[in-house]
Design a protein around this motif. Structure first.
Motif, PDB file in Angstrom:
ATOM      1  N   UNK A 455      32.116 -11.879 -14.825  1.00 34.08           N
ATOM      2  CA  UNK A 455      31.222 -12.877 -15.509  1.00 34.08           C
ATOM      3  C   UNK A 455      30.254 -12.708 -16.352  1.00 34.08           C
ATOM      4  N   UNK A 456      29.736 -11.270 -16.129  1.00 34.13           N
ATOM      5  CA  UNK A 456      28.787 -10.703 -17.066  1.00 34.13           C
ATOM      6  C   UNK A 456      29.411 -10.362 -18.237  1.00 34.13           C
ATOM      7  N   UNK A 457      30.518 -10.038 -18.352  1.00 35.15           N
ATOM      8  CA  UNK A 457      31.053  -9.520 -19.680  1.00 35.15           C
ATOM      9  C   UNK A 457      31.578 -10.796 -20.519  1.00 35.15           C
ATOM     10  N   UNK A 458      32.095 -11.796 -19.541  1.00 38.11           N
ATOM     11  CA  UNK A 458      32.498 -13.200 -20.331  1.00 38.11           C
ATOM     12  C   UNK A 458      31.393 -13.808 -20.873  1.00 38.11           C
ATOM     13  N   UNK A 459      30.365 -14.058 -20.205  1.00 35.12           N
ATOM     14  CA  UNK A 459      29.296 -14.853 -20.546  1.00 35.12           C
ATOM     15  C   UNK A 459      28.343 -14.118 -21.553  1.00 35.12           C
ATOM     16  N   UNK A 460      28.234 -12.667 -21.412  1.00 42.05           N
ATOM     17  CA  UNK A 460      27.285 -11.922 -22.503  1.00 42.05           C
ATOM     18  C   UNK A 460      28.080 -11.921 -23.782  1.00 42.05           C
ATOM     19  N   UNK A 461      29.519 -11.768 -23.726  1.00 40.28           N
ATOM     20  CA  UNK A 461      30.035 -11.947 -25.027  1.00 40.28           C
ATOM     21  C   UNK A 461      30.207 -13.307 -25.527  1.00 40.28           C
ATOM     22  N   UNK A 462      30.283 -14.169 -24.959  1.00 42.69           N
ATOM     23  CA  UNK A 462      30.055 -15.690 -25.531  1.00 42.69           C
ATOM     24  C   UNK A 462      28.744 -15.599 -26.071  1.00 42.69           C
ATOM     25  N   UNK A 463      27.675 -15.252 -25.411  1.00 41.37           N
ATOM     26  CA  UNK A 463      26.480 -15.830 -26.054  1.00 41.37           C
ATOM     27  C   UNK A 463      26.044 -14.624 -27.240  1.00 41.37           C
ATOM     28  N   UNK A 464      26.667 -13.607 -27.511  1.00 39.07           N
ATOM     29  CA  UNK A 464      26.690 -12.866 -28.533  1.00 39.07           C
ATOM     30  C   UNK A 464      27.741 -13.033 -29.575  1.00 39.07           C
TER      31      UNK A 464
END
Length: 607
Positions: A455-464
């Motif tokens: 989740x951290x990787x997917x959600x962070x990349x999405x927001x970036x």
């Protein structure tokens, strides 16, 4: 899950407040976007896709500005002394805006003139709007207060985790929110009363959880800021203001205002919640499934569609779960042979759920050790990421224990996305209320799911991401995000991790848990299984302890369909990967495949 959002973008706006369950970190959308002229009319300076993208940004900011809590989460320093408007009139106003926005997009933009990314954005906007408009039929079917969700827990959690205090103005905004929290809670309580009268109420067991959480929030010393048992909201305010460089007189005035707000505004509203929950509990039934609600069968079908973003029927999902449970059981029997266990699979389950070697001590030291080891799994995975990913998240992440006031009712683990401006990291919350519900053989897979590459990787990349509209960056489709989380448990196996057979058993146990969810969720809400019957199915077919099984079933009861998204989403990702491998042959690159999956932001499975 919460009630369906009434506005096209509220799904995104609410989810920046938190995420597993259903969500961090490019620069926040700039306020000046909304000050531009109508981008749809700037035909001479932009192509069709650029115009549409600018229009999306304007609409996103209009939506965000309707929700003060979303602005706080996005780092936009406006309306920091307000809560989201809980009224039905505000919901209907936003729904009307959704309808108008959809019509405007179709009138102003030529789909065929858009590039591929623009067409995808157009389709996603249209789907979000259609879902919001259709969801109007089911606004009242979601339970207002449960052990999983509700303003009684979300508002204090928001203040503690989202509302930063860096100066006196921030402190005063915090206090204004405290002073008006009761108004929001009373509005929600009125909604709970109306739903109850309409035959929409959770089963009897839910009420004690809500009552206990409410009591926890207003417990503790509400006056003495130096008390060792300070009220949690007063303690949070004190922690956030203690280092402010202000006069003692100003500090005392702020404390006095906080004390008065808790005593005169917050506590009475919680007492009214408790009184209403006590009243409803005495009248509530023990029926568990969505079938008991008005037009319950249609409601559950809609929930399955929303959660899986597919047209799978309850029967098809149930049968898929049964077949996946059987497959995973076979793989577990192979692990039994590796570790030399002599007995049946159920004997092995009992061994792994009771033997002390699989659990940290029920002490603070045991809890601290769990958090350290979970953090190390994530740190070690960071080093290995370049083997399977080209793109990495910039945002930081912390592993935390679930706060004491909500740990008894909260789920096993969940992720809360970080701030888009990097001022707050993402948090992986591990529920350490009972250490016998957190076996160490599941620790590795759980860390990958909630943290990296999950989740951290997917959600962070999405927001970036750059080059896609903000509504896509901050949106969430449960089957996509939870499917990715479950896929992220499987991927490390292919990387040679889970070296300990018991850790690999833990990975399989967690996949089995998601497969069994397909069975029990549809069992509860479509086949009219009882809470006890569904709990027994998990006890017989998974290694999880009874307390874990009961809490899970209680979660699925109040969140119909949500639990089916994980396995359906994971299987879709694996299906697409296999299709890509077959099409590309030797040219297939797992890193590029992952880039494609993550590069568009959250996408529904039917798109």
């Amino acid at each position: 899950m919460r009630n369906i959002a009434p506005h096209t973008f509220i799904l995104a706006a609410v989810l920046v407040l938190g995420a597993c369950a259903p969500a961090a970190d490019a620069p926040a959308p700039k306020a000046e976007i909304a000050e531009r002229g109508n981008p749809a009319m700037e035909r001479d300076s932009m192509d069709e896709s650029e115009r549409l993208g600018a229009w999306f940004e304007t609409k996103f900011m209009e939506s965000v500005r309707a929700y003060p809590q979303s602005m706080t989460s996005l780092g936009i320093d406006e309306r920091q002394d307000e809560w989201n408007d809980p009224s039905r009139s505000a919901q209907l106003e936003q729904l009307d805006q959704t309808r108008e926005d959809l019509a405007e997009m179709k009138e102003l933009f030529d789909f065929d003139a858009l590039d591929a990314n623009g067409q995808l954005s157009y389709r996603l906007f249209e789907k979000n709007a259609d879902d919001a408009l259709k969801g109007r039929d089911w606004w009242d079917h979601g339970y207002t207060y449960t052990q999983m969700r509700g303003a009684h827990s979300s508002l204090p959690t928001f203040l503690m985790n989202q509302h930063k205090i860096k100066d006196v103005e921030d402190a005063e905004n915090y206090l204004t929110r405290l002073e008006t929290m009761g108004d929001v809670l009373d509005a929600r309580t009125d909604q709970a009363k109306a739903k109850f009268e309409a035959g929409i109420a959770p089963p009897k067991f839910v009420y004690d959880f809500v009552i206990e959480s409410a009591e926890n929030i207003i417990s503790g010393d509400p006056v003495d800021v130096d008390s060792d048992d300070l009220n949690l909201l007063l303690a949070d305010f004190r922690k956030k203001t203690i280092d402010l460089e202000i006069e003692d007189e100003t500090r005392e005035a702020l404390y006095e205002r906080a004390i008065n707000a808790i005593a005169n505004d917050v506590a009475p509203a919680y007492q009214r919640i408790i009184a209403e929950m006590e009243r409803q509990k005495n009248l509530a039934s023990t029926d568990d499934g969505a079938w008991k609600l008005p037009n319950g069968d249609a409601y559950y079908a809609w929930r399955l569609n929303q959660m899986t973003t597919t047209d799978m029927s309850a029967e098809a999902i149930h049968d898929l779960g049964l077949s996946e449970v059987e497959r995973i059981h076979a793989e577990m029997r192979d692990i039994m042979k590796k570790v030399g266990f002599d007995g049946t699979l159920q004997d092995f389950f009992e061994f792994t759920r009771t033997d002390k070697q699989f659990f940290k001590p029920e002490t603070q030291a045991g809890r601290d050790e769990y958090l350290r080891e979970a953090t190390k799994f994530i740190d070690d995975m960071k080093v290995r990421l370049p083997e399977v990913f080209n793109k990495m998240p910039k945002a930081e992440m912390e592993v935390r224990a679930v706060e004491a006031f909500r740990e008894k009712a909260a789920g096993k683990a969940f992720y809360s996305r970080g701030a888009p401006d990097f001022s707050r990291p993402g948090y992986y919350y591990a529920n350490l209320y009972r250490m016998d519900a957190m076996p160490v053989y599941q620790m590795e897979a759980l860390a990958y799911h909630e943290g990296i590459p999950g989740h951290h990787m997917q959600i962070s990349i999405s927001q970036e991401l750059e080059g896609i509209p903000s509504f896509r960056k901050y949106g969430r489709f449960t089957a996509y995000s939870e499917g990715w989380g479950l896929y992220s448990e499987f991927l490390p196996k292919e990387m040679g991790l889970y070296a300990d057979p018991y850790s690999d058993f833990g990975r399989l146990a967690m996949e089995l848990w998601r497969a069994a969810r397909l069975v029990v969720d549809t069992g509860l809400h479509d086949k009219k299984w009882t809470r006890e019957g569904a709990t027994n199915y998990l006890m017989e077919n998974t290694p999880n302890p009874e307390s874990d099984c009961l809490k899970a079933i209680e979660r699925y009861i109040v969140m119909p369909g949500q639990a089916t998204a994980y396995k359906v989403g994971m299987l879709k990702i694996l299906e697409e990967r296999a299709r890509s491998k077959e099409a590309l042959g030797d040219k297939f690159d797992i890193r590029e495949f992952h880039d494609v999956i993550l590069a568009s932001g959250p996408i529904p499975l039917d798109v």
